[in-house]
Design a protein around this motif. Structure first.
Motif, mmCIF file in Angstrom:
data_model
loop_
_atom_site.group_PDB
_atom_site.id
_atom_site.type_symbol
_atom_site.label_atom_id
_atom_site.label_comp_id
_atom_site.label_asym_id
_atom_site.label_seq_id
_atom_site.Cartn_x
_atom_site.Cartn_y
_atom_site.Cartn_z
ATOM 1 N N PHE A 117 0.732 -1.270 -0.066
ATOM 2 C CA PHE A 117 -0.190 0.000 0.028
ATOM 3 C C PHE A 117 0.823 1.343 -0.084
ATOM 4 O O PHE A 117 2.035 1.165 0.571
ATOM 5 C CB PHE A 117 -1.000 -0.039 1.359
ATOM 6 C CG PHE A 117 -1.987 -0.911 1.003
ATOM 7 C CD1 PHE A 117 -3.095 -0.876 0.360
ATOM 8 C CD2 PHE A 117 -2.159 -2.055 1.819
ATOM 9 C CE1 PHE A 117 -4.157 -1.649 0.376
ATOM 10 C CE2 PHE A 117 -2.940 -3.120 2.142
ATOM 11 C CZ PHE A 117 -4.103 -2.672 1.158
ATOM 12 N N GLY A 118 0.651 2.305 -0.478
ATOM 13 C CA GLY A 118 1.061 3.671 -0.478
ATOM 14 C C GLY A 118 0.484 4.393 0.616
ATOM 15 O O GLY A 118 -0.705 4.036 1.000
ATOM 16 N N PRO A 119 1.005 5.681 0.711
ATOM 17 C CA PRO A 119 0.288 6.496 1.702
ATOM 18 C C PRO A 119 -0.919 6.640 1.770
ATOM 19 O O PRO A 119 -1.657 6.910 2.729
ATOM 20 C CB PRO A 119 1.338 7.597 1.838
ATOM 21 C CG PRO A 119 2.664 7.073 1.319
ATOM 22 C CD PRO A 119 2.156 6.108 0.310
ATOM 23 N N LEU A 120 -1.389 7.219 0.715
ATOM 24 C CA LEU A 120 -2.706 7.538 0.203
ATOM 25 C C LEU A 120 -3.687 6.329 0.584
ATOM 26 O O LEU A 120 -5.000 6.782 0.836
ATOM 27 C CB LEU A 120 -3.242 8.017 -1.173
ATOM 28 C CG LEU A 120 -2.337 9.492 -1.296
ATOM 29 C CD1 LEU A 120 -2.475 9.804 -2.803
ATOM 30 C CD2 LEU A 120 -2.900 10.653 -0.417
ATOM 31 N N SER A 126 -9.450 11.553 4.312
ATOM 32 C CA SER A 126 -8.602 12.808 3.979
ATOM 33 C C SER A 126 -8.354 12.989 2.378
ATOM 34 O O SER A 126 -8.493 14.296 1.993
ATOM 35 C CB SER A 126 -7.188 12.713 4.374
ATOM 36 O OG SER A 126 -7.123 12.548 5.970
ATOM 37 N N ARG A 127 -8.258 11.771 1.750
ATOM 38 C CA ARG A 127 -8.117 12.068 0.202
ATOM 39 C C ARG A 127 -9.670 12.341 -0.273
ATOM 40 O O ARG A 127 -9.706 13.338 -1.200
ATOM 41 C CB ARG A 127 -7.801 10.548 -0.354
ATOM 42 C CG ARG A 127 -7.435 10.686 -1.723
ATOM 43 C CD ARG A 127 -6.768 9.357 -2.275
ATOM 44 N NE ARG A 127 -7.859 8.257 -2.202
ATOM 45 C CZ ARG A 127 -8.081 7.322 -1.410
ATOM 46 N NH1 ARG A 127 -6.561 7.058 -0.969
ATOM 47 N NH2 ARG A 127 -8.859 6.438 -1.531
ATOM 48 N N TYR A 132 -12.423 5.729 6.546
ATOM 49 C CA TYR A 132 -11.751 6.193 7.759
ATOM 50 C C TYR A 132 -10.263 6.129 7.474
ATOM 51 O O TYR A 132 -9.756 5.135 6.890
ATOM 52 C CB TYR A 132 -12.165 5.249 8.906
ATOM 53 C CG TYR A 132 -13.594 5.273 9.328
ATOM 54 C CD1 TYR A 132 -14.123 6.281 10.031
ATOM 55 C CD2 TYR A 132 -14.258 4.302 8.728
ATOM 56 C CE1 TYR A 132 -15.389 6.129 10.319
ATOM 57 C CE2 TYR A 132 -15.878 4.126 9.203
ATOM 58 C CZ TYR A 132 -16.209 5.201 9.890
ATOM 59 O OH TYR A 132 -17.568 5.014 9.975
ATOM 60 N N ASP A 133 -9.769 7.115 7.893
ATOM 61 C CA ASP A 133 -8.068 7.291 7.814
ATOM 62 C C ASP A 133 -7.671 6.009 8.829
ATOM 63 O O ASP A 133 -8.131 5.868 10.057
ATOM 64 C CB ASP A 133 -7.809 8.560 8.042
ATOM 65 C CG ASP A 133 -8.023 9.439 7.117
ATOM 66 O OD1 ASP A 133 -8.051 9.223 5.987
ATOM 67 O OD2 ASP A 133 -7.756 10.862 7.476
#
Length: 135
Positions: A117-120, A126-127, A132-133
């Protein structure tokens, strides 16, 4: 076994989920017993991965025993497992889960890869305002 120390945790399945669970639990000092529902599976000798469909029986077409074709790495499992029917609560949408019943579990079905997975991927709220973050 008489006199054997009890296990703190029993993990059923050696796939990605069971394997990582057992790894983290043992690293935390717990005594873990891992049970596998399927038989040993050796992809080197049992799956000629570099063959093309034309080299497979039925040219690789799926069958009831191997729905994804000759090279699907199914060992006594799949969408339908003998004597293990799916149950769905009344009024629920139908749902089926691939059950490979083999050493290594679903990681064999994934081609033994798990993409990072990447940060986003951990920040959907948030994106785009959904979900949920995490964490």
């Amino acid at each position: 076994m008489a006199g054997a120390e009890p296990y703190d945790v029993i993990v059923v399945g050696s796939g990605a989920g069971g394997g990582m669970s057992a790894y983290h639990l043992t690293r935390s000092g717990l005594k873990v017993l891992m049970l596998e529902a399927g038989r040993h599976y050796d992809p080197v000798t049992e799956t000629p991965m570099f063959n093309i469909p034309a080299q497979a029986p039925l040219r690789g077409v799926g069958t009831p025993d191997k729905p994804f074709g000759f090279y699907d790495a199914t060992v006594d499992g799949g969408w339908e497992v003998p004597n293990e029917p799916y149950t769905v609560a009344e009024g629920s949408e139908p749902f089926t889960w691939w059950r490979p019943r083999m050493l290594g579990g679903r990681t064999n079905h994934w081609g033994r890869i798990s993409l990072r997975f990447g940060p986003l991927d951990f920040k959907p709220r948030s994106r785009d305002g959904l979900g949920y973050d995490w964490p």
